[in-house]
Scaffold this motif. Structure first.
Motif, PDB file in Angstrom:
ATOM      1  N   THR A   1      38.417  44.351  36.446  1.00 55.84           N
ATOM      2  CA  THR A   1      38.498  44.692  37.867  1.00 55.84           C
ATOM      3  C   THR A   1      37.204  45.421  38.238  1.00 55.84           C
ATOM      4  OG1 THR A   1      40.897  44.969  37.664  1.00 55.84           O
ATOM      5  CG2 THR A   1      39.838  45.874  39.635  1.00 55.84           C
ATOM      6  N   PRO A   2      36.324  44.782  39.018  1.00 52.95           N
ATOM      7  CA  PRO A   2      35.011  45.382  39.275  1.00 52.95           C
ATOM      8  C   PRO A   2      35.024  46.392  40.415  1.00 52.95           C
ATOM      9  CG  PRO A   2      35.117  43.224  40.273  1.00 52.95           C
ATOM     10  CD  PRO A   2      36.444  43.429  39.574  1.00 52.95           C
ATOM     11  N   ALA A   3      34.156  47.361  40.305  1.00 50.76           N
ATOM     12  CA  ALA A   3      33.795  48.237  41.417  1.00 50.76           C
ATOM     13  C   ALA A   3      32.282  48.156  41.523  1.00 50.76           C
ATOM     14  CB  ALA A   3      34.264  49.665  41.173  1.00 50.76           C
ATOM     15  N   PHE A   4      31.814  46.957  41.920  1.00 48.41           N
ATOM     16  CA  PHE A   4      30.398  46.713  42.114  1.00 48.41           C
ATOM     17  C   PHE A   4      30.085  46.904  43.597  1.00 48.41           C
ATOM     18  CE2 PHE A   4      30.634  43.445  38.399  1.00 48.41           C
ATOM     19  CZ  PHE A   4      30.813  44.486  37.504  1.00 48.41           C
ATOM     20  N   VAL A   5      28.842  46.731  43.964  1.00 43.49           N
ATOM     21  CA  VAL A   5      28.453  47.016  45.336  1.00 43.49           C
ATOM     22  C   VAL A   5      29.195  46.129  46.332  1.00 43.49           C
ATOM     23  CG1 VAL A   5      26.459  45.449  45.323  1.00 43.49           C
ATOM     24  CG2 VAL A   5      26.470  47.436  46.848  1.00 43.49           C
TER      25      VAL A   5
ATOM     26  N   ALA B   1      33.856  49.370  36.302  1.00 44.13           N
ATOM     27  CA  ALA B   1      34.882  48.338  36.248  1.00 44.13           C
ATOM     28  C   ALA B   1      36.024  48.841  35.364  1.00 44.13           C
ATOM     29  CB  ALA B   1      34.324  47.022  35.691  1.00 44.13           C
ATOM     30  N   ARG B   2      37.178  48.237  35.559  1.00 47.84           N
ATOM     31  CA  ARG B   2      38.325  48.510  34.687  1.00 47.84           C
ATOM     32  C   ARG B   2      38.531  47.291  33.805  1.00 47.84           C
ATOM     33  NH1 ARG B   2      44.371  50.730  35.689  1.00 47.84           N
ATOM     34  NH2 ARG B   2      45.419  49.534  34.047  1.00 47.84           N
ATOM     35  N   LEU B   3      38.768  47.522  32.524  1.00 47.84           N
ATOM     36  CA  LEU B   3      39.036  46.448  31.572  1.00 47.84           C
ATOM     37  C   LEU B   3      40.460  46.573  31.057  1.00 47.84           C
ATOM     38  CD1 LEU B   3      38.265  44.111  29.662  1.00 47.84           C
ATOM     39  CD2 LEU B   3      37.326  45.833  28.093  1.00 47.84           C
ATOM     40  N   ASP B   4      41.251  45.525  31.252  1.00 49.86           N
ATOM     41  CA  ASP B   4      42.601  45.445  30.700  1.00 49.86           C
ATOM     42  C   ASP B   4      42.637  44.341  29.658  1.00 49.86           C
ATOM     43  OD1 ASP B   4      44.593  47.209  32.394  1.00 49.86           O
ATOM     44  OD2 ASP B   4      43.229  46.296  33.847  1.00 49.86           O
TER      45      ASP B   4
ATOM     46  N   ALA C   1      45.447  47.498  25.766  1.00 49.24           N
ATOM     47  CA  ALA C   1      44.277  48.372  25.726  1.00 49.24           C
ATOM     48  C   ALA C   1      43.662  48.425  27.118  1.00 49.24           C
ATOM     49  CB  ALA C   1      43.260  47.862  24.712  1.00 49.24           C
ATOM     50  N   ILE C   2      43.202  49.616  27.485  1.00 43.63           N
ATOM     51  CA  ILE C   2      42.593  49.831  28.796  1.00 43.63           C
ATOM     52  C   ILE C   2      41.300  50.615  28.608  1.00 43.63           C
ATOM     53  CG2 ILE C   2      42.888  50.786  31.118  1.00 43.63           C
ATOM     54  CD1 ILE C   2      45.920  50.744  30.597  1.00 43.63           C
ATOM     55  N   ALA C   3      40.278  50.244  29.348  1.00 40.40           N
ATOM     56  CA  ALA C   3      39.006  50.967  29.290  1.00 40.40           C
ATOM     57  C   ALA C   3      38.381  51.005  30.676  1.00 40.40           C
ATOM     58  CB  ALA C   3      38.051  50.302  28.305  1.00 40.40           C
TER      59      ALA C   3
ATOM     60  N   VAL D   1      44.830  50.071  39.397  1.00 41.03           N
ATOM     61  CA  VAL D   1      45.824  48.993  39.289  1.00 41.03           C
ATOM     62  C   VAL D   1      45.468  48.092  38.116  1.00 41.03           C
ATOM     63  CG1 VAL D   1      46.890  47.049  40.484  1.00 41.03           C
ATOM     64  CG2 VAL D   1      46.170  49.073  41.786  1.00 41.03           C
ATOM     65  N   ALA D   2      46.442  47.804  37.268  1.00 40.81           N
ATOM     66  CA  ALA D   2      46.212  46.941  36.104  1.00 40.81           C
ATOM     67  C   ALA D   2      45.848  45.532  36.541  1.00 40.81           C
ATOM     68  CB  ALA D   2      47.450  46.913  35.222  1.00 40.81           C
ATOM     69  N   GLY D   3      44.887  44.936  35.838  1.00 42.76           N
ATOM     70  CA  GLY D   3      44.492  43.561  36.134  1.00 42.76           C
ATOM     71  C   GLY D   3      45.455  42.557  35.528  1.00 42.76           C
ATOM     72  N   ASN D   4      45.375  41.320  35.996  1.00 44.40           N
ATOM     73  CA  ASN D   4      46.249  40.242  35.529  1.00 44.40           C
ATOM     74  C   ASN D   4      45.665  39.622  34.259  1.00 44.40           C
ATOM     75  OD1 ASN D   4      47.928  38.082  35.152  1.00 44.40           O
ATOM     76  ND2 ASN D   4      47.453  37.069  37.089  1.00 44.40           N
ATOM     77  N   THR D   5      46.326  39.822  33.134  1.00 43.82           N
ATOM     78  CA  THR D   5      45.822  39.325  31.842  1.00 43.82           C
ATOM     79  C   THR D   5      46.496  38.026  31.404  1.00 43.82           C
ATOM     80  OG1 THR D   5      47.400  40.745  30.671  1.00 43.82           O
ATOM     81  CG2 THR D   5      45.194  41.642  31.060  1.00 43.82           C
ATOM     82  N   SER D   6      47.200  37.364  32.308  1.00 44.69           N
ATOM     83  CA  SER D   6      47.867  36.103  31.951  1.00 44.69           C
ATOM     84  C   SER D   6      46.879  34.954  32.131  1.00 44.69           C
ATOM     85  CB  SER D   6      49.117  35.893  32.811  1.00 44.69           C
ATOM     86  OG  SER D   6      48.779  35.873  34.183  1.00 44.69           O
ATOM     87  N   ASN D   7      45.890  34.906  31.262  1.00 45.37           N
ATOM     88  CA  ASN D   7      44.864  33.863  31.318  1.00 45.37           C
ATOM     89  C   ASN D   7      44.434  33.502  29.901  1.00 45.37           C
ATOM     90  OD1 ASN D   7      42.830  35.914  30.560  1.00 45.37           O
ATOM     91  ND2 ASN D   7      43.115  36.647  32.661  1.00 45.37           N
TER      92      ASN D   7
END
Length: 209
Positions: A69-73, A87-90, A157-159, A56-62
Motif C-alpha cells: 500500500t503506497p504513500a507516494f507523492v 508504504a505498508r507491506l502485508d 507479517a507486516i512492515a 488498513v491491511a492490503g489484499n494479499t489474495s493474489n
C-alpha cells in the motif's frame, strides 16, 4: 588586502530569495523530473499533510500473497519535493515480494509484525546479504539493487517501508522477464532456461510471444 575586499563586497547588492516551507504537489499538472508543480498556497489544507491508508491491511489474495500500500507523492501530495515516501507491506503466510529494484530510491524496511526473510544482492560481486527479521528489526536496501522479502514465519507479517524519494519506482524482475511480449526464443537465449519453462512462466505471469 582583506579589508578592501570586504568593503567591495559590502557595496554589492544582495537579494535574499525566500525559503519555501513546502511544495504540495498539484497532481492536476504534469509531473516533471523535479517533481510536481506546487499547489497554490491558498489551496493547501492540512489534509495535504495527513494520510491514513497505511492503517488498513492490503489484499494479499493474489499470486504472490503480498500487498504493498503506497504513500507516494501521487497518493500523498504533501511529500512532493521532500525526498521521501512510505508504504505498508502485508505478507500472508508464504507471501513473497520477488526480486525487484527501486531505480529512484534506497529503502528502509521496519518489521511491525511477524518474521520476514529479506536480502539484497550487491552489483559488483553478486554477494548476497540476507537475514530473518523479527518485530522491531530494520534493514536497508541500497538504491537500485535487487532485493526481496519473504514471509518466513507461521503467521501474517507486516512492515512499514520508507524510501529516499517521493517516487521510488519499481521493477519486479520476474514480471519484467516473463510478463511482457518479448519473443520466447529471446527470453530463452537471455535466461538460459528452456522453452517449456519460459512458456510456463509467461503463462503464469501474463506474458505473450
Amino acid at each position: 588586502m582583506f579589508l578592501p575586499i570586504l568593503f567591495i563586497f559590502s557595496l554589492l547588492p544582495f537579494s535574499h530569495s525566500a525559503v519555501q516551507d513546502f511544495c504540495v504537489g498539484d497532481l492536476a499538472l504534469p509531473d516533471t523530473p523535479a517533481g510536481y508543480p506546487c499547489k497554490k498556497p491558498a489551496k493547501v489544507t492540512v489534509n495535504d499533510f495527513v494520510y491514513s491508508a497505511l492503517g488498513v491491511a492490503g489484499n494479499t489474495s493474489n499470486l504472490i500473497k503480498a500487498a504493498v500500500t503506497p504513500a507516494f507523492v501521487t497518493q500523498f501530495p504533501g511529500l512532493n519535493g521532500l525526498g521521501l515516501s512510505l508504504a505498508r507491506l502485508d505478507l500472508a503466510v508464504d507471501g513473497v515480494v520477488p526480486m525487484h529494484t527501486h531505480p529512484g530510491a534506497s529503502e528502509v524496511l521496519f518489521v511491525l509484525e511477524g518474521t520476514i526473510c529479506a536480502g539484497f544482492i550487491s552489483s559488483t560481486d553478486n554477494v548476497v546479504y540476507f537475514q530473518a527479521l523479527n518485530k522491531g528489526d530494520i534493514m536497508i536496501f541500497p538504491q537500485g539493487l535487487l532485493h526481496f522479502q519473504i514471509n518466513s514465519g507461521e503467521g501474517v507479517a507486516i512492515a512499514i517501508v520508507s524510501f529516499s524519494s517521493p517516487s521510488p519506482g519499481l521493477q519486479i524482475t520476474d514480471f519484467a522477464l516473463f510478463g511482457n511480449n518479448l519473443p520466447t526464443e529471446l527470453v530463452v537465449k537471455t535466461t538460459f532456461l528452456d522453452e517449456a519453462q519460459v512458456k510456463k512462466l509467461k503463462g503464469v505471469l501474463g506474458g505473450t510471444g
